[in-house]
Design a protein around this motif. Structure first.
Motif, PDB file in Angstrom:
ATOM      1  N   LYS A 126      -5.814  -5.825   5.842  1.00 34.85           N
ATOM      2  CA  LYS A 126      -5.640  -6.562   4.250  1.00 34.85           C
ATOM      3  C   LYS A 126      -6.493  -7.563   4.110  1.00 34.85           C
ATOM      4  N   LEU A 127      -4.932  -8.079   4.493  1.00 35.20           N
ATOM      5  CA  LEU A 127      -4.848  -9.359   4.426  1.00 35.20           C
ATOM      6  C   LEU A 127      -6.528 -10.158   5.180  1.00 35.20           C
ATOM      7  N   ASP A 128      -7.298  -9.964   6.237  1.00 37.76           N
ATOM      8  CA  ASP A 128      -8.877 -10.421   6.458  1.00 37.76           C
ATOM      9  C   ASP A 128      -9.333 -10.043   5.533  1.00 37.76           C
ATOM     10  N   VAL A 129      -9.391  -8.424   5.116  1.00 35.69           N
ATOM     11  CA  VAL A 129     -10.138  -8.236   4.445  1.00 35.69           C
ATOM     12  C   VAL A 129     -10.353  -8.945   3.026  1.00 35.69           C
ATOM     13  N   GLN A 130      -9.634  -9.548   2.951  1.00 36.98           N
ATOM     14  CA  GLN A 130      -9.112  -9.688   1.363  1.00 36.98           C
ATOM     15  C   GLN A 130      -9.437 -10.897   1.279  1.00 36.98           C
ATOM     16  N   ASP A 172      -5.274   0.385  -3.269  1.00 33.74           N
ATOM     17  CA  ASP A 172      -4.829   0.253  -5.151  1.00 33.74           C
ATOM     18  C   ASP A 172      -4.581  -1.332  -5.479  1.00 33.74           C
ATOM     19  N   SER A 173      -3.828  -1.978  -4.444  1.00 37.34           N
ATOM     20  CA  SER A 173      -3.786  -3.502  -4.907  1.00 37.34           C
ATOM     21  C   SER A 173      -5.501  -4.085  -4.269  1.00 37.34           C
ATOM     22  N   LEU A 174      -6.320  -4.015  -3.359  1.00 34.49           N
ATOM     23  CA  LEU A 174      -7.161  -4.531  -3.940  1.00 34.49           C
ATOM     24  C   LEU A 174      -8.197  -3.993  -4.218  1.00 34.49           C
TER      25      LEU A 174
END
Length: 548
Positions: A257-261, A278-280
C-alpha cells in the motif's frame, strides 16, 4: 461428468489475510519505473506489486492464484476470455467445435511460434495435455497441479500439424471450452518441458519457452520478474501496450500500500486489506478499480450433524430445513459487506453475478424479500415446523485460511442470529490444518466455506457442490438438482442452458444446503498516470492492457 470429488477446490485466502510488512526486494530500486524498452523505443515500463506467491511456473505444477497471475501473461491458451466477457473464444485456436458428441476438434492458427523460435503445432498441444494427465496421475506435481480439471478428457490425438482432437468421456460437455481456458490448458513447448515431471522455473525462462502477450526475461521467484512484450503473440487479445512489465513481490500488504500510494510502483494487485483499499479510495494519487470477483463465501450445513439432522436422535427433516431457512432469513449481508469495506458484496445465490445464468434466488425467498433480514419471518418458519425454543447452533470457521477478518465476520453472524432470540449460538475458530480434516468428515454441523472458480462458467459453482453433497461432503442429495446439472452440462442451446442453471439455483435455494453470503470483488490500485486496468469475469489480471 466424472465424480465431482475428483475436482479439486481452489480455496482462497481472503484479501485481508496478509499482515507483516517486509519487502522482499531489498535489492530492487524503490524509484518509479520508466526508461526505454528493449527495442529502444520511448515506451515506459510499468511496475506491478503483489503479495501473491508463485508455487511453480510450470502449468502442470501449480493451482493457485499467484502462479496463475504469471502464467496468464506468458503462456497461450486454445480458448480464452475476451476483455470484459465471462465467455470464451478461440485464442491461439482458429476454431473449435464438436465433430461428434465425444470429440472436440481444435484447429490452430497458422504460423504459431514460441518466443524461442520453436514452431507451436498440434504436437505441442497433445504433449501439453498428455503431460498434464501423466504428471497428475503419477503425483509428480506434488498434489499441486490442475490435472483434475481434465477429468472428462480421455485421450488427445493429432490429426495433422494444425488439428487436434480431444476425446471426451461424457458427450457434449458444454464446459470443455472453459476447461481449455483454465490453468490446465496453458500450451507448453514440447522441446523444453519434461513429459513426465515438472520443469524447473529457471529452465523454462532460460529456454524462452513462452507464447503469450509477454515473455519472461528475468526471474527471481517470489522476488522480481521482468516481462518483455512478445512480438510474435497471435492470440485473441490485442498486443501488449507496454513493452516492459516489472512484477515486485511483497511479504506485507501494508508495504504494498505504501509503495503504490507514494508512486514507487505503478499498480498493486492482490492483496491489500479491506481497510487499505478503503483508505486508498480517497487518495488523489491513485485510482481504485474493482471488478467482478469469482470468490464466494458461505455457511455450509452438514445434513447429518446439524440440528435435527439425519444423524441426531431427534432427527426431523422438516425441522432441519426450517433451521437452515431461518438462518437464511436472519443473515444481514449488507452488514457483512460493510465489515469488508465493500471489497465483498452481498451474494444472494449460488452462481455469482457476472456469469451467464446467475440469479438472486435467495433474495426474494428469505428475509424481507429485498435482501435484508427478517426476524418475524424466521420465527414463523421455525414455529411452523414445531420449533418453539431457541435452537442451539455451533458454527465453526477457519481461523487462518480465509483471512484475519473471518473471526469478525463470524462474530457478526453470531450477533445477527443470537439477537433474534431464536438461536443459541457458539462460534469457534479452527486452524486450517485441522479444519481441512474435520469439515469433510462430519466434524462440524455448521461451518464456513469459500470458493474460487477454476474457470468462468456457472457450472463451476454447481457440479462441484451439489451432486451427492459434492466436495462439501455434507450429505445433501436432491436427484432433481443432479438431473438438471447433467442436463445443463450437455445442453448445446445457450438460452436453454442458462434457464436450467437458474432452475438449479431456485431448487437449491429452497433446500438451502448452504447460505451464500458474499461475493469477492477484484481490486487493483493504480497510479493516476496508469491507464487500462481491466478486471472482468475471466478472473485474470492481464498486464497487456496497462499503459501510461
Amino acid at each position: 461428468m466424472n465424480s465431482v470429488s475428483a475436482r479439486r477446490a481452489r480455496f482462497v485466502v481472503a484479501t485481508a489475510s496478509l499482515a507483516a510488512a517486509t519487502l522482499i526486494l531489498t535489492g530492487c530500486s524503490g524509484g518509479k519505473s520508466g526508461g526505454s524498452s528493449d527495442s529502444g523505443s520511448a515506451a515506459k515500463s510499468i511496475t506491478v506489486g503483489t503479495t501473491d506467491t508463485i508455487t511453480s511456473l510450470d502449468p502442470a505444477g501449480s493451482y493457485d492464484n499467484g502462479s496463475l497471475s504469471v502464467q496468464v501473461n506468458v503462456f497461450p491458451l486454445l480458448f480464452d476470455s475476451p476483455y470484459g466477457s465471462p465467455d470464451v473464444k478461440p485464442d491461439i485456436a482458429e476454431s473449435g467445435s464438436f465433430v461428434d458428441p465425444n470429440t472436440f476438434e481444435v484447429k490452430l492458427k497458422p504460423g504459431l511460434k514460441f518466443s524461442n523460435g520453436h514452431d507451436l503445432t498440434a504436437s505441442d498441444v497433445k504433449f501439453t495435455f498428455d503431460r498434464q494427465q501423466a504428471i497428475g496421475k503419477s503425483g509428480a506435481d506434488g498434489g499441486n497441479g490442475p490435472s483434475s480439471l481434465l477429468a472428462n478428457l480421455d485421450t488427445t490425438t493429432v490429426k495433422d500439424d494444425s488439428t487436434v482432437d480431444f476425446h471426451l468421456k461424457v458427450p457434449n460437455d458444454q464446459t470443455f471450452e472453459q476447461v481449455l481456458s483454465s490453468e490446465a490448458g496453458f500450451i507448453v513447448d514440447e522441446q523444453v518441458f519434461s513429459p513426465t515431471k515438472l520443469t524447473p522455473d529457471n529452465d523454462i525462462v532460460k529456454a524462452d519457452a513462452f507464447a503469450g502477450q509477454y515473455k519472461i526475461t528475468s526471474y527471481k521467484v517470489n522476488q522480481l520478474i521482468e516481462y518483455k512484450k512478445y512480438s510474435g503473440y497471435k492470440g485473441l487479445l490485442a498486443p501488449a501496450k507496454t513493452d516492459t512489465i516489472i512484477a515486485k513481490y511483497y511479504k506485507d500488504a501494508s508495504n504494498l500500500k505504501l509503495d503504490v500510494q507514494s508512486g514507487n510502483i505503478d499498480a498493486a494487485y492482490r492483496s491489500l486489506s479491506a481497510q487499505d483499499v478503503d483508505s486508498l479510495k480517497s487518495n488523489k494519487n491513485v485510482t481504485v478499480t474493482t471488478g467482478p470477483g469469482g470468490e464466494i463465501r458461505y455457511i455450509a450445513f452438514n445434513f447429518k450433524t446439524q440440528p435435527f439432522g439425519t444423524g441426531q436422535t431427534d432427527a426431523d427433516p422438516a425441522k432441519a430445513l426450517a433451521v437452515r431457512q431461518a438462518v437464511a432469513d436472519l443473515v444481514d449481508r449488507d452488514a457483512l459487506s460493510k465489515l469488508y469495506k465493500g471489497t465483498y458484496t452481498p451474494l444472494y445465490s449460488y452462481v455469482p453475478d457476472g456469469l451467464t445464468g446467475a440469479n438472486t434466488a435467495l433474495k426474494g425467498l428469505y428475509g424481507d424479500g429485498n435482501g435484508g433480514p427478517d426476524k418475524d419471518k424466521a420465527a414463523a418458519t421455525l414455529k411452523a415446523a414445531g420449533i418453539t425454543s431457541p435452537v442451539k447452533l455451533d458454527i465453526t470457521y477457519n481461523s487462518d485460511h480465509y483471512g484475519p477478518q473471518s473471526g469478525d465476520e463470524y462474530g457478526l453472524i453470531k450477533d445477527q442470529l443470537a439477537s433474534s432470540g431464536l438461536f443459541d449460538v457458539t462460534v469457534a475458530g479452527v486452524e486450517n490444518v485441522q479444519f481441512s480434516k474435520d469439515a469433510p468428515n462430519d466434524g462440524y454441523p455448521v461451518f464456513q466455506r469459500g470458493w474460487f472458480p477454476d474457470y468462468a462458467d456457472a457450472d463451476n459453482y454447481l457440479t462441484p457442490f451439489f451432486p451427492q453433497g459434492g466436495f462439501l461432503h455434507n450429505h445433501y442429495d436432491n436427484p432433481q438438482v443432479d438431473a438438471l446439472i447433467t442436463k445443463e452440462l450437455g445442453d448445446t442451446d445457450k438460452d436453454s442452458r442458462a434457464k436450467t442453471i437458474g432452475d438449479i439455483q431456485d431448487l437449491v435455494a429452497k433446500d438451502v444446503d448452504t447460505v451464500p453470503l458474499l461475493q469477492g470483488t477484484q481490486v487493483v490500485v493504480t497510479g493516476k498516470d496508469v491507464k487500462g486496468a481491466v478486471l472482468d469475469a475471466s478472473f485474470k489480471f492481464r498486464y497487456a492492457t496497462l499503459s501510461k
